[in-house]
Design an enzyme around this catalytic site. Structure first.
Site, PDB file in Angstrom:
ATOM      1  N   SER A 127      21.348  63.876  14.620  1.00 43.37           N
ATOM      2  CA  SER A 127      22.044  64.204  15.904  1.00 43.37           C
ATOM      3  C   SER A 127      21.257  65.734  16.412  1.00 43.37           C
ATOM      4  O   SER A 127      19.915  65.712  16.491  1.00 43.37           O
ATOM      5  CB  SER A 127      23.498  64.386  15.848  1.00 43.37           C
ATOM      6  OG  SER A 127      23.991  64.518  17.032  1.00 43.37           O
TER       7      SER A 127
ATOM      8  N   ASP B  71      25.073  53.555  20.555  1.00 44.92           N
ATOM      9  CA  ASP B  71      25.432  54.989  20.653  1.00 44.92           C
ATOM     10  C   ASP B  71      26.175  55.118  21.905  1.00 44.92           C
ATOM     11  O   ASP B  71      25.608  55.320  22.857  1.00 44.92           O
ATOM     12  CB  ASP B  71      24.018  55.617  20.300  1.00 44.92           C
ATOM     13  CG  ASP B  71      24.227  57.241  20.213  1.00 44.92           C
ATOM     14  OD1 ASP B  71      25.619  57.709  20.258  1.00 44.92           O
ATOM     15  OD2 ASP B  71      23.241  57.767  19.452  1.00 44.92           O
TER      16      ASP B  71
ATOM     17  N   HIS C 246      26.263  56.043  16.666  1.00 41.32           N
ATOM     18  CA  HIS C 246      25.705  57.355  16.456  1.00 41.32           C
ATOM     19  C   HIS C 246      25.619  57.822  14.974  1.00 41.32           C
ATOM     20  O   HIS C 246      24.591  58.578  14.431  1.00 41.32           O
ATOM     21  CB  HIS C 246      26.404  58.305  17.322  1.00 41.32           C
ATOM     22  CG  HIS C 246      25.647  59.671  17.420  1.00 41.32           C
ATOM     23  ND1 HIS C 246      24.634  59.848  18.149  1.00 41.32           N
ATOM     24  CD2 HIS C 246      26.010  60.995  16.936  1.00 41.32           C
ATOM     25  CE1 HIS C 246      24.052  61.339  18.141  1.00 41.32           C
ATOM     26  NE2 HIS C 246      24.856  61.827  17.304  1.00 41.32           N
TER      27      HIS C 246
END
Length: 430
Positions: free
Chosen positions: A239, A331, A366
């Site tokens: 991320s 995601d 994610h």
């Protein structure tokens, strides 16, 4: 074999790394008996997590979790590790939980039991036929853990057993902040000296004022360690950590990584911004935030459409090392799939398409964690200077997301071996 003998439950190995498979078997059951295999773990936050599968013993009175079908429970079908990856909070738990190991010097204790009949609830009130306590470790025997507070950086260094030298890794997590060590501990268990870097406290992304040199210093700490091969240091990010990894690879004159692994990342980053600048991008797009039927926030539209303004994203065309992009096609937190496509196109125009490898997994969200970690579709998250708690939708469906975690980890380790241990690591054309 006497049917009056008590059932025997075996779990092998009882002490293992978290990415190792378990072999779970029950013997001495009456043939054709319905039984429930159940696992339970108490987290460091004192929450209980469980998984269970329904089985029927074969003609010899045996059940093998690796070979036999589960007919119901938290997972179905032939799932050797279903007792781990399908774990979820027990009924009545707090909402929005995420299971993460904070103290890697102790194992995750998982109690595996077998119950008569097909049970779905009330496990605490029932007496199991047999139980085995197992240990799941992130840190292998011989791995050394050392706190790092030098040259202005904060983190924890994990050193593999043996004299070395070893390849090195700078390991960075995402926008939740804090010091997370478990992935670095596991990477060290596979032969990589890894620095788990803290770069802001939980909930303080908005006020984080770190410049690029903080991360360059952290990279140098790894590279200059006497047990590290200085020309074989990579960067691993998830991320926000992936955004930082890409920025270092594209813009730093100090950090010259041998490779980058970017899970659920992007190149959306304003030129010359401090780390808190990412929050500025998100804040400007908060009008695009949606909520689902459970009031879980969906952030993926914040990054859409992909900007054509080069000042609003990293110039990945300047990257000169192999990059592995790992993404989930479901995601719901970030437009990572679209970002990966845009980065691949940018690298192609620069004649560097050979440096980009991509993994994209359907029905995967994610938070792509090490294998057999539970799937977290939505969890609590702190946002803003007032540290408001919201529930973010990360995406993914449990079974395919778990498959993606297992497959991607194998390919990540293979990529790292090729780039950091192999004598024929590819390099960019200069």
């Amino acid at each position: 074999m006497s049917q009056t003998a008590p059932p025997v439950l075996s779990v092998r190995p009882t002490r293992a790394l978290v990415d190792e498979r378990l072999l779970v078997m029950v013997e001495n059951l009456p043939p054709g008996s319905p039984v429930t295999l159940h696992s339970v773990h108490q987290s460091e936050d004192k929450d209980y997590w469980q998984a269970f599968g329904h089985y029927i013993s074969d003609h010899e009175g045996s059940v093998s979790v690796a070979e036999d079908l589960s007919f119901g429970g938290t997972y179905q079908g032939k799932e050797p590790m279903g007792l781990l990856w399908s774990m979820r909070p027990v009924p009545g738990s707090r909402t929005g939980l995420r299971l993460r190991k904070m103290n890697v010097c102790s194992p995750m204790l998982v109690n595996i039991s077998v119950y008569g009949g097909h049970v779905t609830e009330g496990f605490r009130e029932l007496r199991p036929l047999a139980s085995v306590l197992t240990e799941r470790w992130y840190m292998a025997p011989g791995v050394k853990r050392t706190s790092v507070e030098e040259r202005g950086i904060r983190g924890t260094l994990f050193i593999p057993p043996g004299p070395g030298p070893f390849p090195g890794l700078l390991d960075m997590w995402g926008g939740g902040g804090g010091l997370l060590e478990y992935r670095s501990a596991l990477l060290a268990s596979h032969g990589y000296m890894s620095l788990a870097l803290e770069y802001f406290k939980p909930g303080e992304l908005q006020t984080a004022e770190l410049q690029l040199n903080y991360f360059e210093t952290a990279f140098s700490v790894v590279r200059e360690h006497p047990q590290v091969m200085p020309d074989r240091v990579g960067i691993f990010g998830l991320s926000l950590g992936s955004i930082v990894a890409l920025r270092l690879a594209a813009e730093s004159a100090v950090a010259k990584p041998s490779c980058c692994i970017c899970i659920s990342g992007s190149h959306f980053y304003p030129r010359d911004a401090i780390i808190g600048g990412v929050h500025g991008i998100a804040k400007g797009g908060f009008r695009k935030v949606r909520v689902d039927e459970n009031n879980h926030q969906i952030w993926r539209d914040i990054g859409l459409p992909i900007s054509s303004d080069p000042s609003k994203k990293l110039d990945v065309r300047r990257i000169n090392c192999p990059v592995l992009l790992v993404n989930g096609l479901d995601d719901q937190n970030h437009a990572t799939v679209e970002a990966a496509e845009d980065m691949a196109q940018m690298m192609h125009t620069a004649g560097k398409a050979h440096l980009v490898s991509r993994l994209a997994y359907p029905d995967t969200g994610h938070l792509i964690e090490p294998p057999y970690s539970p799937h977290f579709r939505a969890t609590n998250f702190m946002v803003g200077s007032k540290k408001e708690k919201v529930t973010l939708l990360w995406g993914g469906q449990t079974k395919p997301h778990s498959d993606a975690q297992e497959d991607s980890w194998k390919k990540i380790l293979s990529f790292l071996w090729q780039q950091l241990y192999s004598p024929r690591s590819p390099r960019a054309r200069m």
